[in-house]
Motif scaffolding. Structure first.
Motif, short mmCIF file in Angstrom:
data_model
loop_
_atom_site.label_atom_id
_atom_site.label_comp_id
_atom_site.label_asym_id
_atom_site.label_seq_id
_atom_site.Cartn_x
_atom_site.Cartn_y
_atom_site.Cartn_z
N ARG A 33 2.33 2.00 -3.42
CA ARG A 33 1.37 2.55 -4.39
C ARG A 33 1.21 4.05 -4.24
O ARG A 33 0.78 4.74 -5.18
CB ARG A 33 0.02 1.85 -4.24
N LYS B 154 5.15 7.42 -9.52
CA LYS B 154 5.53 6.42 -10.53
C LYS B 154 6.89 6.76 -11.12
O LYS B 154 7.15 7.90 -11.51
CB LYS B 154 4.46 6.39 -11.63
N ASP C 287 4.49 -1.95 -15.01
CA ASP C 287 3.34 -2.08 -14.11
C ASP C 287 3.65 -3.09 -13.01
O ASP C 287 4.36 -4.07 -13.23
CB ASP C 287 2.10 -2.52 -14.90
N GLU C 288 3.12 -2.82 -11.82
CA GLU C 288 3.25 -3.68 -10.63
C GLU C 288 4.60 -3.56 -9.94
O GLU C 288 4.88 -4.27 -8.97
CB GLU C 288 2.97 -5.15 -10.96
N GLY D 220 0.82 -1.22 0.00
CA GLY D 220 0.00 0.00 0.00
C GLY D 220 0.85 1.26 0.00
O GLY D 220 0.54 2.23 -0.69
N LYS E 83 7.39 -3.52 -5.98
CA LYS E 83 6.39 -4.38 -5.36
C LYS E 83 6.91 -4.95 -4.05
O LYS E 83 8.12 -4.94 -3.78
CB LYS E 83 6.01 -5.50 -6.31
#
Length: 332
Positions: A225, A229, A235-236, A222, A239
């Motif tokens: 996120r 960016k 993407d992802e 969390g 992590k």
């Protein structure tokens, strides 16, 4: 170490390193870590001889607070990869005493199985009070390991609260190893290290700690996120994942994620751009370190520094003014 001309030593050791001889690699790393001027000349000649070997490894930086299980993770992860035919080098930087300069260098003891593996190479080095917990010559040791044909070079940093961003300037991927903890643990993680991490690996996800690890991993996911960016991420990524080094759970998934990210960066051009930027960073760092070395090795410069320092201590000069005078003196 016996006296050799720079070229003769490079001619002797370079072919052995290219053949992957671990004894020659260990000797070469000892050479580049030496502070002696003649050893430095030999090390530069050796690195120059090896720079066109055309070999490249995946460089992975790994950090985490003491006790999080870095050595256990590295051993289990390394053993998994060597079983797959990969050659793994581990450059583990141990904390040095600021007073004596001594270091325990206990990583080979903590990674006993991996240290005996013929496809692995473990080299503990003292941090020598370097910022970021990375020995000054670690990047050159990485280059030697690549020339020796290793597929993966793991750079384990001290992880004792110093600026760990230094390791990001010599690695392709940066992993932050965390332990399962309560909800307040996230507050203690510096935003800066979160921003440079490519993967947060929650270790010890086994036994009674498994449920706690699941919650911790979700908390970090969390938090990631919420960060801005980055252009170097698909993407992802970045992590958060869970592993158990003791039960060897999640290690293959972690390796798959590392390869996925590395391949995406190669295909998108970020890999080459980043390595070029890192090379420029280390050039500038060598210049800075050379200037600092001059202050301690040149007797005239050392005397001038002591003279101005005494004036500052007595209140006869402001630190900033004295510093400007010292810099102007060096520039003459």
């Amino acid at each position: 170490m016996p006296q050799h001309s720079p070229d003769s030593l490079a001619d002797t050791i370079a072919p052995r390193i290219l053949r992957g001889e671990r004894r020659a690699l260990a000797r070469a790393i000892t050479l580049i870590e030496s502070g002696r001027a003649d050893h430095r000349a030999q090390a530069v000649a050796l690195l120059d001889r090896l720079k066109d070997a055309g070999r490249s490894a995946l460089r992975v930086g790994l950090s985490g607070t003491p006790g999080v299980g870095k050595s256990t993770f590295i051993e289990s992860f390394g053993m998994m990869l060597t079983a797959q035919g990969k050659r793994v080098a581990v450059l583990a930087v141990d904390p040095s005493s600021a007073r004596s300069g001594g270091s325990i260098l206990g990583d080979k003891t903590r990674m006993e199985r991996l240290s005996r593996d013929p496809n692995a190479f473990i080299r503990p080095s003292p941090s020598q009070t370097q910022l970021g917990g990375v020995a000054r010559r670690t990047r050159e040791a990485v280059m030697l390991c690549e020339a020796a044909g290793f597929d993966l070079v793991l750079i384990e940093t001290v992880g004792v609260g110093q600026s760990e961003t230094v390791v990001a300037e010599m690695s392709d991927l940066f992993l932050l190893l965390m332990a399962p903890a309560g909800g307040d643990e996230l507050q203690g993680v510096k935003r800066g290290i979160m921003e440079i991490a490519d993967m947060i690996v929650v270790n010890k996800a086994d036994g009674a700690l498994k449920s706690t690890a699941t919650r911790t991993c979700a908390d970090y996911a969390g938090a990631l996120r919420l960060l801005r960016k980055r252009p170097q991420d698909p993407d992802e990524f970045p992590k958060a994942i869970m592993v158990s080094a003791v039960e060897e759970m999640g290690l293959q998934a972690a390796w798959d994620d590392m390869q996925l990210l590395a391949e995406w960066r190669r295909a998108s051009g970020h890999w080459a751009t980043r390595r070029a930027a890192q090379a420029q960073y280390w050039f500038e760092e060598e210049v800075r370190q050379g200037l600092l070395a001059r202050l301690t090795t040149d007797p005239v410069a050392r005397a001038r520094l002591a003279e101005l320092g005494a004036q500052v201590a007595k209140g006869k000069a402001l630190p900033g003014v004295a510093a400007d005078e010292m810099l102007n003196w060096l520039a003459r």
